[in-house]
Scaffold this active site. Structure first.
Site, PDB file in Angstrom:
ATOM      1  N   ASP A 313       0.819  -1.223   0.000  1.00 31.10           N
ATOM      2  CA  ASP A 313       0.000   0.000   0.000  1.00 31.10           C
ATOM      3  C   ASP A 313       0.849   1.269   0.000  1.00 31.10           C
ATOM      4  O   ASP A 313       0.318   2.367   0.113  1.00 31.10           O
ATOM      5  CB  ASP A 313      -0.932  -0.004   1.227  1.00 31.10           C
ATOM      6  CG  ASP A 313      -2.032   1.045   1.137  1.00 31.10           C
ATOM      7  OD1 ASP A 313      -2.527   1.277   0.030  1.00 31.10           O
ATOM      8  OD2 ASP A 313      -2.372   1.630   2.177  1.00 31.10           O
ATOM      9  N   SER A 335      -7.863   5.510  -0.326  1.00 32.73           N
ATOM     10  CA  SER A 335      -8.129   4.101  -0.606  1.00 32.73           C
ATOM     11  C   SER A 335      -9.545   3.735  -0.187  1.00 32.73           C
ATOM     12  O   SER A 335     -10.026   4.160   0.871  1.00 32.73           O
ATOM     13  CB  SER A 335      -7.126   3.213   0.128  1.00 32.73           C
ATOM     14  OG  SER A 335      -5.811   3.457  -0.307  1.00 32.73           O
ATOM     15  N   GLN A 385      -6.372  -2.888  -5.800  1.00 34.79           N
ATOM     16  CA  GLN A 385      -6.853  -1.796  -4.956  1.00 34.79           C
ATOM     17  C   GLN A 385      -7.685  -0.821  -5.783  1.00 34.79           C
ATOM     18  O   GLN A 385      -7.415  -0.597  -6.967  1.00 34.79           O
ATOM     19  CB  GLN A 385      -5.693  -1.041  -4.309  1.00 34.79           C
ATOM     20  CG  GLN A 385      -6.137  -0.010  -3.260  1.00 34.79           C
ATOM     21  CD  GLN A 385      -4.960   0.648  -2.562  1.00 34.79           C
ATOM     22  OE1 GLN A 385      -4.135   1.278  -3.196  1.00 34.79           O
ATOM     23  NE2 GLN A 385      -4.892   0.514  -1.243  1.00 34.79           N
TER      24      GLN A 385
END
Length: 401
Positions: A313, A335, A385
């Site tokens: 991430d 996110s 993602q």
């Protein structure tokens, strides 16, 4: 029982679940079985006892607790329960009597110091002596996946996780991670983790763990070819130093970089195609870089997978913005959800290639996908993602008078 079976049993004992795998292995090699018939005393109040008892089969009762106690079932001991005396407790506090045929595994009291470990990942090394990223993943409270991993028996490793970012968190406020043991099966276990700030859930994670097994093996994706070796590439710190004096970059950009406080990451990152542009320079929606944890990590597969989750991430969602960058565009990204699958064992302190692409962006949302390959070309993980992008307001005009 063989050592693996003993370790699998001990991993289900709550007292031992915060221990590193190396400590659990030592305990598994030291415990000895003891057998008792119904009505037989296992320990007597005031006796020294042999050590720490872990119930493998059967039931026992703590008999010297008052019979009028309303919580009497709390004093019936079953599989995975434990009792006894260690180095700090010289004698038993109560009688324990077998209710059925009872089998216990006993850790001798002279080895009870194995329950006092210096690190959740390494029995022989204090957390402050570990690599920086390993220190980050210690329980104070721990990062979400690490918190879940320490509640699962050590023979099961995380193979997938799905995370949702619900509210914007506050970096200045401690996060409380609450772990829900959704399922504990013979081969698989499931954990749900909620991150809480100010009484509100800001993040939710669902992770699945599996015991390794022998089965078929194939791999369709291949590692990109003709990539430079990581040893030949510059680190992020070296790239930053070069960019400060690179005349191809705008002077205002170089001044801004020089004046901003630089805090090195605990991860060594080497970009395969270092950019000569700024964060406002348009580029294809892809990125490739090698990474590894700085320093030597403890030999615990759970730790190495937590480090991969941590890295996944760091530089990811921003790739979706690459083809849309332009002078004056100021964007903020948040996110929404993050998914990660671990396909094979990994070593996060050895070089791993992160191959990232953004297949699409639409309606204010960017989507990115990636594969992680080890140096042998084995696919160790896949990552996906989605996040939302919002235009930042223009900074207020400052008078030059």
């Amino acid at each position: 029982m063989n050592t693996e079976s003993v370790m699998e049993f001990l991993s289900g004992v709550s007292l031992l679940q915060s221990l590193p795998r190396s400590s659990l292995l030592k305990i598994a090699l030291l415990v000895t079985p003891l057998y008792f018939g119904p009505g037989e005393h296992v320990v007597r109040e005031g006796d020294a006892g042999l050590g720490i008892y872990f119930i493998l089969e059967g039931e026992a009762e703590v008999s010297s607790v008052s019979d009028v106690d309303e919580n009497r079932p709390e004093f019936i001991l079953k599989r995975h329960d434990y009792f006894g005396c260690g180095m700090e407790v010289p004698s038993a506090h109560a009688d324990v009597i077998a209710l059925t045929k009872l089998t216990c595994l006993v850790l001798p009291r002279e080895h009870s110091n194995l329950l006092q470990t210096r690190s959740i990942w390494n029995a022989d090394q204090a957390s402050e002596a570990c690599s920086v990223v390993e220190q980050i993943l210690h329980l104070e409270p721990v990062e979400a996946l690490a918190a879940a991993s320490k509640t699962v028996d050590c023979l099961k490793n995380v193979h997938s996780l799905h995370a949702y970012f619900i509210l914007i968190g506050d970096l200045d406020i401690p996060i409380i991670y609450q772990v829900d043991r959704v399922r504990d099966g013979k081969s698989f276990a499931t954990r749900r983790v909620e991150a809480i700030q100010k009484g509100k859930v800001v993040f939710s994670l669902l992770a699945s763990f599996q015991k390794d097994e022998q089965s078929f093996d194939h791999q369709l994706p291949t590692m990109p070819t003709c990539l430079p070796d990581p040893e030949t590439l510059l680190s992020m710190e070296e790239l930053r130093d070069r960019r400060l004096t690179d005349p191809r970059l705008p002077k205002t950009y170089r001044t801004k970089v020089a004046s901003k406080e630089f805090v090195p990451w605990p991860i060594d990152i080497r970009f395969c195609e270092p950019s000569t542009g700024t964060n406002m320079t348009k580029s294809p929606p892809r990125l490739r870089f090698w990474f590894r944890a700085k320093g030597k990590l403890s030999d615990d597969q759970a730790l190495h997978r937590c480090v991969l989750a941590y890295i996944s991430d760091l530089i990811f969602l921003q790739v979706s913005l690459n083809p849309h960058r332009r002078q004056g565009l100021r964007m903020a990204s948040i996110s929404l959800d993050h998914a990660l699958w671990f396909h094979r064992p990994c070593k996060a302190d050895d070089w791993i290639l992160f191959n990232i692409e953004s297949p699409t962006a639409y309606s204010g949302r960017g989507f990115v996908s990636a594969q992680m390959f080890d140096r042998k070309g084995q696919l160790v993980a896949s990552v996906y993602q989605e996040g939302v992008f919002r235009k930042k307001p223009d900074p207020p005009t400052v008078s030059k008078l």
